[in-house]
Structure formats: C-alpha cells, structure tokens
Design a protein around this motif. Structure first.
Motif, mmCIF file in Angstrom:
data_model
loop_
_atom_site.group_PDB
_atom_site.id
_atom_site.type_symbol
_atom_site.label_atom_id
_atom_site.label_comp_id
_atom_site.label_asym_id
_atom_site.label_seq_id
_atom_site.Cartn_x
_atom_site.Cartn_y
_atom_site.Cartn_z
ATOM 1 N N LYS A 1 -114.631 -49.134 24.359
ATOM 2 C CA LYS A 1 -113.259 -48.960 24.837
ATOM 3 C C LYS A 1 -112.359 -48.481 23.703
ATOM 4 C CE LYS A 1 -109.530 -51.525 27.140
ATOM 5 N NZ LYS A 1 -109.141 -52.848 27.731
ATOM 6 N N ALA A 2 -112.496 -49.090 22.528
ATOM 7 C CA ALA A 2 -111.703 -48.670 21.364
ATOM 8 C C ALA A 2 -112.086 -47.269 20.922
ATOM 9 C CB ALA A 2 -111.899 -49.666 20.224
ATOM 10 N N ARG A 3 -113.357 -46.987 20.972
ATOM 11 C CA ARG A 3 -113.835 -45.656 20.553
ATOM 12 C C ARG A 3 -113.316 -44.575 21.499
ATOM 13 N NH1 ARG A 3 -120.109 -44.352 18.818
ATOM 14 N NH2 ARG A 3 -119.832 -42.140 18.337
ATOM 15 N N ASN A 4 -113.360 -44.848 22.788
ATOM 16 C CA ASN A 4 -112.848 -43.881 23.758
ATOM 17 C C ASN A 4 -111.354 -43.618 23.555
ATOM 18 O OD1 ASN A 4 -115.383 -43.754 24.889
ATOM 19 N ND2 ASN A 4 -114.912 -45.088 26.617
ATOM 20 N N GLY A 5 -110.635 -44.670 23.171
ATOM 21 C CA GLY A 5 -109.193 -44.532 22.957
ATOM 22 C C GLY A 5 -108.821 -44.079 21.564
ATOM 23 N N GLU A 6 -109.822 -43.925 20.694
ATOM 24 C CA GLU A 6 -109.609 -43.551 19.292
ATOM 25 C C GLU A 6 -108.611 -44.493 18.608
ATOM 26 O OE1 GLU A 6 -108.709 -39.412 18.776
ATOM 27 O OE2 GLU A 6 -110.751 -38.790 19.270
ATOM 28 N N TYR A 7 -108.879 -45.805 18.771
ATOM 29 C CA TYR A 7 -108.014 -46.793 18.150
ATOM 30 C C TYR A 7 -108.488 -47.092 16.723
ATOM 31 C CZ TYR A 7 -106.864 -47.682 23.073
ATOM 32 O OH TYR A 7 -106.501 -47.542 24.381
ATOM 33 N N GLN A 8 -107.550 -47.259 15.832
ATOM 34 C CA GLN A 8 -107.745 -47.755 14.475
ATOM 35 C C GLN A 8 -108.895 -47.088 13.721
ATOM 36 O OE1 GLN A 8 -105.201 -49.108 13.588
ATOM 37 N NE2 GLN A 8 -104.311 -49.787 15.509
ATOM 38 N N LEU A 9 -110.050 -47.745 13.556
ATOM 39 C CA LEU A 9 -111.135 -47.140 12.778
ATOM 40 C C LEU A 9 -111.556 -45.790 13.353
ATOM 41 C CD1 LEU A 9 -113.429 -50.229 12.066
ATOM 42 C CD2 LEU A 9 -112.138 -48.916 10.374
ATOM 43 N N TRP A 10 -111.515 -45.665 14.654
ATOM 44 C CA TRP A 10 -111.923 -44.410 15.294
ATOM 45 C C TRP A 10 -110.865 -43.331 15.086
ATOM 46 C CZ3 TRP A 10 -116.814 -44.780 15.993
ATOM 47 C CH2 TRP A 10 -117.377 -46.046 16.228
ATOM 48 N N ASP A 11 -109.613 -43.735 15.025
ATOM 49 C CA ASP A 11 -108.539 -42.798 14.701
ATOM 50 C C ASP A 11 -108.638 -42.396 13.233
ATOM 51 O OD1 ASP A 11 -105.894 -41.462 15.151
ATOM 52 O OD2 ASP A 11 -105.223 -42.971 13.705
ATOM 53 N N PHE A 12 -108.933 -43.378 12.365
ATOM 54 C CA PHE A 12 -109.118 -43.093 10.941
ATOM 55 C C PHE A 12 -110.234 -42.079 10.740
ATOM 56 C CE2 PHE A 12 -111.427 -43.750 7.009
ATOM 57 C CZ PHE A 12 -110.417 -43.708 6.056
ATOM 58 N N MET A 13 -111.342 -42.259 11.446
ATOM 59 C CA MET A 13 -112.477 -41.360 11.302
ATOM 60 C C MET A 13 -112.113 -39.940 11.737
ATOM 61 S SD MET A 13 -116.275 -41.614 13.045
ATOM 62 C CE MET A 13 -115.720 -40.976 14.631
ATOM 63 N N ALA A 14 -111.364 -39.831 12.838
ATOM 64 C CA ALA A 14 -110.974 -38.511 13.338
ATOM 65 C C ALA A 14 -110.080 -37.778 12.343
ATOM 66 C CB ALA A 14 -110.270 -38.653 14.684
ATOM 67 N N LYS A 15 -109.237 -38.546 11.647
ATOM 68 C CA LYS A 15 -108.296 -37.947 10.705
ATOM 69 C C LYS A 15 -108.876 -37.794 9.296
ATOM 70 C CE LYS A 15 -104.227 -39.671 13.167
ATOM 71 N NZ LYS A 15 -103.119 -40.659 13.152
ATOM 72 N N ASN A 16 -109.951 -38.530 9.012
ATOM 73 C CA ASN A 16 -110.565 -38.484 7.668
ATOM 74 C C ASN A 16 -112.077 -38.323 7.782
ATOM 75 O OD1 ASN A 16 -108.106 -39.540 5.844
ATOM 76 N ND2 ASN A 16 -108.215 -40.808 7.706
#
Length: 275
Positions: free
Chosen positions: A157-172
């Motif tokens: 659910k967090a990965r699908n929403g690109e929350y926190q660590l997943w958002d960090f990964m997308a940006k870095n």
C-alpha cells in the motif's frame, strides 16, 4: 436482456470475491485484544526497536532504516531513519504509551531482544501502521509468520502510494535504497536491501540452494531448506524477481543469504494468496 443480467451478475460476483479477498488480507492483523499482554512502552530507539519495561524489544515482521552509530564500529545511517523513529514515538505517545504484546514462534532474536507483534488498545497493529506509513519494510525472520500477509500488504500500500521511503527512492534513484537493480549495484550497497534482477541460474550444492542474478548470488543454507520448496525455486529461473535481506560484498560480488521464501517477492504471502 438475459445477457445483460448475466453480465451484471457475473460482475457483481467478481466484485464481491475481490472485496472478500481484500477484506481477508486486512483481517489478518486483527487480534483478540483481551488475550494480549498489556503494558506501557517507554520510547522508540529506532523505527523497529523500542524500550518496554526497560528492555529492548524488536517489532517482528519489519525492518526500519538504521540510525547512524558513531561508536567504535561505525554504522552508517540509512535514509529516513530518524523520521521512522519519530513516527513510532508519536504513534506511541498518541496512545498514552499503552501497548498490547503478542508473541510468535520465536520470542528472542540472536541478540536476546524480545520479538513481538504490537497493538494499540483499539486493536490497531503498530506494525501495520509503520508499514503503511512507508517508513519501514516488511521482513520475515525467525519463522515468525503471524500477520505476515497483512504486513506485506501494508508495505505494498505504501509502495503503491510512493510514501516516504518509496518517495525517497523515486527522487534519489542513485542511492539504491530501499530497492536496487542487481545490474547497478556498487560496493557501497551493502546492508539491508531489496534487490531486483533476472535469475540466470538455479542450482543446488551439498550445503546451499543457489540462485544467481547477473551480479548477485542468493544463497539458502541447508539448515533452512525445510522452509523452501526447491521446485518453486527452480521455476524462478529466467524470471525477474525481488529478494530482500542483508547484502554483503564477497570477492567482488554481492551476496544475500535467505532463510524464508517470503524474502522472495514471487513467493511472498500476498502473491501466493492471489494464485
């Protein structure tokens, strides 16, 4: 008209089955709060470790980024580690530090810390909240499988929403955390990781099950063979999968040791439930 009615009936049945499957996943974190051991937590040391009754306790079923340690053996910090700790402390504080403890198959880790599933008075799973927040990752260790399906679903659910660590990964993407492609690994990528790559070899020696990606060797020691179906491992040959665990560099190649099939996304509880 009959065709329309039949189509609508089929669609409603499909929706109902889909909802039931989803609800079943959500319910796997549910417990009878009356059967839990209730006490007061002190504070969180990291996003997956806290102090309860002056003892260090680990949250079973997840991994939180590690906070930098500057003692004799320096441990580099991982992204959003302090934020994960703060999130857990706020979650505890907002519930008057009252927590319900549930034990699993294995109660102590290799450092004699208690392994627990933690709940709030209203039945909310602390692990589920941490995973849905995106600050932590699902991780199966010590064969503690209670609520595993719920935990992996919460991470997804967090990965699908690109929350926190997943958002960090997308940006870095150059940081390779929490996920890295096997073909792009460097010597700096030791530590807990989800590694993605194509399996190019599956074999068995006298002491290990062997799965190789292009740059990553995945090994299952003989003492853990009982947890795995070797035929399912062989079926992964030629497929692109994700594995999670501690990556370490040995003779110029990256390796990861697995002790449970849930460390492989294709064999995780949510993927198995959907088959």
């Amino acid at each position: 008209m009959k065709k329309l009615i039949s189509f609508l009936a089929l669609a409603l049945t499909s929706i109902s089955l889909s909802f039931s499957a989803s609800a079943a996943v959500e319910q796997t974190c549910k417990v009878d709060t009356e059967k839990l051991l209730w006490t007061k937590a002190d504070y969180a040391i990291t996003g997956d470790t806290l102090v309860i009754n002056r003892q260090r306790v680990r949250l079973a079923g997840l991994y939180a980024p590690q906070i930098e340690k500057k003692q004799k053996w320096h441990t580099p910090g991982e992204p959003l580690a302090k934020e994960a700790q703060t999130f857990l402390n706020k979650l505890l504080a907002n519930n008057d530090l009252e927590v319900g403890i549930e034990f699993d198959t294995t109660r102590l880790d290799n450092r004699n810390r208690q392994l627990v599933h933690l709940f709030l008075r209203d039945g909310t799973s602390v692990q589920q909240k941490m995973l849905e927040s995106g600050y932590t990752l699902a991780r199966t260790t010590y064969n503690n499988l209670k609520h595993a399906e719920c935990y992996y679903q919460a991470e997804q659910k967090a990965r699908n929403g690109e929350y926190q660590l997943w958002d960090f990964m997308a940006k870095n993407p150059d940081r390779h955390f929490p996920l890295a492609n096997s073909s792009k690994l460097t010597s700096e990528d030791e530590g807990f990781r989800i590694i993605k790559g194509k399996i190019v070899k599956v074999d068995k020696s006298s002491s290990n099950y062997i799965l190789n990606m292009d740059t990553t060797g995945i090994r299952v020691q003989k003492k853990y063979w009982k947890n795995f179906d070797y035929n399912k491992l062989k079926a992964l040959n030629g497929k692109t999968i994700e594995v999670r665990g501690y990556a370490y560099l040995y003779k110029g190649a990256m390796y990861m040791m697995l002790d449970h099939p849930y460390s492989i996304d294709a064999l995780s509880p949510i993927n198995q439930a959907n088959k």
